[in-house]
Design a protein around this motif. Structure first.
Motif, short mmCIF file in Angstrom:
data_model
loop_
_atom_site.label_atom_id
_atom_site.label_comp_id
_atom_site.label_asym_id
_atom_site.label_seq_id
_atom_site.Cartn_x
_atom_site.Cartn_y
_atom_site.Cartn_z
N HIS A 86 -9.63 8.24 -1.92
CA HIS A 86 -10.13 6.90 -1.62
C HIS A 86 -11.55 6.79 -2.17
CE1 HIS A 86 -6.78 6.34 1.22
NE2 HIS A 86 -7.01 7.60 1.56
N GLU A 127 -10.31 -5.67 -2.45
CA GLU A 127 -11.59 -6.24 -2.87
C GLU A 127 -12.10 -7.19 -1.79
OE1 GLU A 127 -12.13 -9.58 -5.86
OE2 GLU A 127 -12.55 -7.82 -7.11
N GLU A 147 -5.75 -1.52 -4.54
CA GLU A 147 -7.17 -1.87 -4.50
C GLU A 147 -7.37 -2.99 -3.48
OE1 GLU A 147 -9.97 -4.08 -7.66
OE2 GLU A 147 -9.35 -2.05 -8.29
N ASN A 194 -0.72 3.32 -5.68
CA ASN A 194 -2.14 3.03 -5.82
C ASN A 194 -2.37 1.57 -5.40
OD1 ASN A 194 -2.27 5.56 -7.05
ND2 ASN A 194 -2.11 4.69 -9.11
N ARG A 224 -10.60 1.63 -3.63
CA ARG A 224 -9.51 2.00 -4.54
C ARG A 224 -8.85 3.28 -4.00
NH1 ARG A 224 -13.63 0.96 -8.42
NH2 ARG A 224 -13.33 -1.05 -9.45
N THR A 225 -7.56 3.17 -3.74
CA THR A 225 -6.79 4.32 -3.26
C THR A 225 -5.85 4.77 -4.36
OG1 THR A 225 -6.93 3.66 -0.94
CG2 THR A 225 -5.10 5.09 -1.57
N THR A 226 -5.93 6.06 -4.69
CA THR A 226 -5.11 6.64 -5.75
C THR A 226 -4.27 7.76 -5.18
OG1 THR A 226 -6.88 6.15 -7.34
CG2 THR A 226 -5.16 7.70 -8.03
N GLY A 246 -1.03 -1.52 -7.01
CA GLY A 246 -0.98 -0.89 -8.33
C GLY A 246 0.32 -0.15 -8.54
N THR A 299 -19.94 3.16 -7.67
CA THR A 299 -19.34 4.03 -6.67
C THR A 299 -20.33 4.34 -5.56
OG1 THR A 299 -17.84 5.04 -8.28
CG2 THR A 299 -18.28 6.29 -6.26
N THR A 324 -15.31 -2.77 -2.99
CA THR A 324 -13.96 -2.42 -3.46
C THR A 324 -13.54 -1.07 -2.90
OG1 THR A 324 -14.42 -3.59 -5.53
CG2 THR A 324 -12.50 -2.14 -5.49
N THR A 338 0.78 -1.24 0.00
CA THR A 338 0.00 0.00 0.00
C THR A 338 0.81 1.29 0.00
OG1 THR A 338 -0.08 0.06 2.43
CG2 THR A 338 -1.83 -1.16 1.30
#
Length: 777
Positions: free
Chosen positions: A693, A622, A620, A618, A682-684, A755, A701, A680, A614
């Motif tokens: 987040h 799940e 994810e 990025n 998703r952290t970008t 990611g 979403t 899910t 992490t």
């Protein structure tokens, strides 16, 4: 040592007994006759504190109540000119082996891996440890507390454990392998070779008390089975390392004590040191200067609210020292009850000087202080605004300001990490009433220069035991330290350690017979351009008067001495962390960055292993589950009070919570429909260490949390938990209401998919630099 005398753990069994022992009994060599220590051999207790300054105990000038240490000093010896390394792992390696830290493989703390010989960050096969030696002489050996002598990538449950405590000479071990921990909700505790899994921390838990409970249990268990066998207890405290935390009753004892401020406390300690002979007459008190050369503000120049908050930080620190002394008293009390205190050698010291890592203002968000990365914005929050009444308790991760660190190191300048006296000169108490009785007119103060590598040879000489010179029948590295047993009965005996080099992160020093050079290094500046300062510390122990211009010959002599010692001790290449290549890790760690599926019942992942999924990238998460009305609890949690994130269900709604270094964002993602659900996260990462987040349910979403700080620099400190939040909670309110809040429904799996790394990740930059250089060759 023959193979038959090597304990099972050392011969490859990480866990021995039960089915393994029965199945392979015939193939295990017979044990030889039991090895016994000579009759009357003393017990040995080595107590090592973390980040405690020179003046923080009453025998060295403090106002903090440490009666048990005072008792040891009254009958024992205070070494007032004892030195150590600038940081913790090197000091621990040197103390337990007698080797200079670079030769032991610990040029730095065990949280990097630049690949140089001095940076093995694990004890090599040809390095013999004190517990291994003592066990070979028939001692029982017990390790308690902080280890930090195994590289961080080897702390997970699947790692090679050859450098864990049991494999390095301890019969039993209980403690934490990491650099530091929470005192209320430790992120990981290891017993022998097994990581302990507690669903919840017991009510009223406090780490130092827990360590001591286990130490007492070891001693009682030994005496229940063997009335004569001597023991070695290595008690390596997590205290006084941040984040600071203390029991409410101990804090209450010091409430109001520090309203007078750090100027007065420092002055009072200095006067006490002069009165007791800790300092020679004429020693000056230096100007209060901060870590970066800024003047520490005078206490009275601060406003009332600031003074109140700063005083609370020091109340917590004092309470921690007091608690350490209380627990030492529990150990000496047991030994007295057993009739063994007089024949127990006790050494008490610190691994380095007091630290300024709390910054000029101190902090209630400790992990946000560890962002030592290029490009971190100036407006990054180093101290999250949390109710001052919570300072020192389980809800905050605190550390005192450098003004108090300056007082901790009275009368010296500067701090942990530097090679000035403030970073490397610490208290040392030695007690052995039966073997080291003092003359009536002897105050027990010894002023000879000694060094941390001297501890192992001193203890062996006092116990009358030889160093074998080997490990597992192969030659072991020669010890660098020298026993100081000769100076204890004879106050006028010469130092046994006439010279010593020091290096950490480019900061350098060299001592020789009352003279010392120091280079306070700026990362990225070539070493040849560094400016050596010269001090005649025999007359100027505070290093106030740089006499390099007056004694150029002495300066050249000591500079040549440092370079000779550096080559001999594998100090080169010096790594000051300014090169991007320092961020690179060995290729085997790529395994940590693969997607991983975690099933219900999976033990909490270790911190470093979790971080590779992490940190600065990025990612994810799940989550697959079957949801029925009434199901609730934590689905996945990563982190604790100091920073982290979690997904949980309550009252039919899905929630995402981000603990942004102590600032809580609790976001309602809406109601969940019954049935099979795929959730899910998703952290970008965005430029400037910012993050977004997004939470989706079945691909749609549900909510977003935009423009928050990325979690980096030891946050999240606790690892990934599936189906509950063990130990330190990400969400304190949920913890108070539900404890670990185990999910009550059917959780199928949690999958982490790492990611792309952020373009400002030092590893990305280092790889780019390396590839560019290779292309140009």
């Amino acid at each position: 040592m023959t193979d038959s005398t090597i304990p099972p753990h050392a011969r490859g069994y990480e866990d021995f007994g039960g089915t393994i022992g029965r199945t392979f009994a015939d193939s295990i060599p017979a044990w030889p006759a039991e090895r016994r220590a000579p009759e009357g051999s003393p017990n040995i207790v080595l107590v090592l504190l973390d980040d405690m300054g020179y003046s923080d105990i009453s025998p060295f000038g403090a106002e903090i109540d440490t009666p048990h240490l005072a008792r040891l000093a009254e009958t024992g010896f205070r070494l007032t000119n004892y030195h150590t390394t600038p940081v913790c792992s090197p000091a621990r390696a040197a103390a337990l082996t007698g080797l200079n830290p670079h030769r032991a493989g610990f040029a730095s703390v065990a949280n990097s891996d630049p690949g140089y010989p001095g940076f093995r960050l694990e004890l090599a096969e040809d390095v013999a440890t004190l517990p291994e030696i003592l066990r070979g002489h028939g001692y029982a050996t017990y390790g308690i507390g902080k280890w930090h002598l195994t590289r961080d990538s080897l702390l997970n449950a699947a790692a090679d454990k050859s450098t864990w405590p049991i494999q390095r000479g301890f019969d039993q071990y209980y403690g934490a392998l990491e650099a530091f921990n929470s005192f209320f909700h430790p992120n990981q505790i290891v017993r022998d070779n097994t990581i302990i899994q507690r669903e919840d921390t017991p009510e009223g838990y406090y780490l130092t008390d827990d360590y001591t409970d286990q130490a007492l249990q070891y001693i009682k268990g030994l005496r229940a089975s063997d009335s004569l066998k001597p023991f070695f207890l290595y008690f390596a405290h997590t205290a006084m390392h941040g984040p600071h935390g203390a029991k409410p009753e101990d804090i209450a004892k010091y409430r109001g004590t520090y309203g007078k401020g750090w100027d007065e406390v420092r002055r009072t300690r200095y006067e006490q040191q002069l009165a007791e002979g800790i300092l020679p007459e004429g020693t000056q008190l230096p100007e209060a200067v901060g870590r970066l050369g800024r003047r520490i503000p005078e206490w009275e120049s601060l406003d009332e609210l600031t003074r109140d908050r700063y005083a609370r930080y020091m109340e917590v620190y004092a309470a921690m020292v007091d608690n350490v002394d209380q627990n030492l008293g529990r150990i000496t009390g047991l030994l007295e009850e057993l009739g063994e205190l007089d024949n127990t050698i006790i050494i008490f010291t610190s691994d380095n000087g007091g630290t300024a890592e709390g910054g000029a203002e101190g902090t209630r968000s400790y992990y946000s202080r560890f962002l030592h990365l290029p490009g971190v914005p100036a407006d990054f929050d180093r101290d999250v605004d949390i109710d001052p009444n919570l300072i020192g308790g389980p809800r905050t991760m605190t550390h005192y300001p450098e003004g108090w660190a300056n007082a901790s190191n009275t009368p010296f300048r500067h701090y942990k990490g530097q090679t000035y006296a403030g970073g490397i000169r610490v208290p040392l108490i030695v007690s052995w009433p039966q073997g080291l009785a003092r003359e009536a007119d002897d105050d027990g103060i010894r002023t000879q220069y000694q060094y941390v590598t001297d501890l192992t040879p001193t203890l062996l000489e006092l116990a009358g035991l030889p160093h074998p010179g080997t490990r597992r029948n192969l030659p072991a590295k020669e010890v660098d330290g020298a026993s100081f047993a000769s100076i204890l009965p004879a106050r006028d005996a010469p130092s046994t350690h006439p010279e010593q080099y020091t290096e950490f992160g480019g900061n350098r020093g060299f001592y020789r017979e009352g003279w010392k050079i120091v280079a306070d290094h700026e990362p990225g500046v070539p070493l040849d351009d560094g400016h050596w300062e010269l001090y005649h510390v025999a007359e100027d122990p505070n290093e106030l008067h740089d006499v390099a211009a007056e004694h150029p010959g002495k300066l050249r002599e000591l500079a040549a001495g440092w370079e000779h010692a550096a080559w001999h001790n594998t100090v080169f290449p010096v790594d000051d962390r300014s090169s991007l290549s320092s961020a690179l890790r060995r290729p085997a760690e790529a395994e940590f960055e693969k997607p991983v599926t975690l099933l219900p019942g999976t033990p909490k992942l270790e911190r470093y292993r979790s971080s590779k999924l992490t940190t600065l990238r990025n990612f994810e998460v799940e989550v697959r589950l079957q949801f029925s009305p009434g199901d609730e609890g934590i689905l996945v949690a990563h982190g604790d009070q100091g920073g982290g994130y979690a997904l949980y269900i309550r009252n039919g709604h899905l929630y995402f919570v981000l603990n942004e270094y102590g600032r809580l964002h609790d976001v309602d993602a809406g109601p969940l429909e019954p049935g099979a659900r795929r959730i899910t996260l998703r952290t970008t990462l965005h430029p400037g260490f910012r993050a977004e987040h997004l939470v989706a349910v079945d691909g749609d979403t549900a909510t977003r949390l935009r423009d928050v700080w990325a979690l980096i620099g030891f946050a999240p400190f606790s690892g990934v938990d599936v189906g509950l939040n063990r130990g330190g909670p990400v969400h304190w309110g949920l913890h108070e209401e539900h404890g670990p809040f185990a999910y009550s429904g059917q959780l199928e799996s949690v999958r982490y998919i790492p990611g792309d790394k952020a373009p400002y990740d030092p590893e990305v930059l280092a790889t780019l630099e390396r590839d560019t250089e290779s292309a140009g060759d």
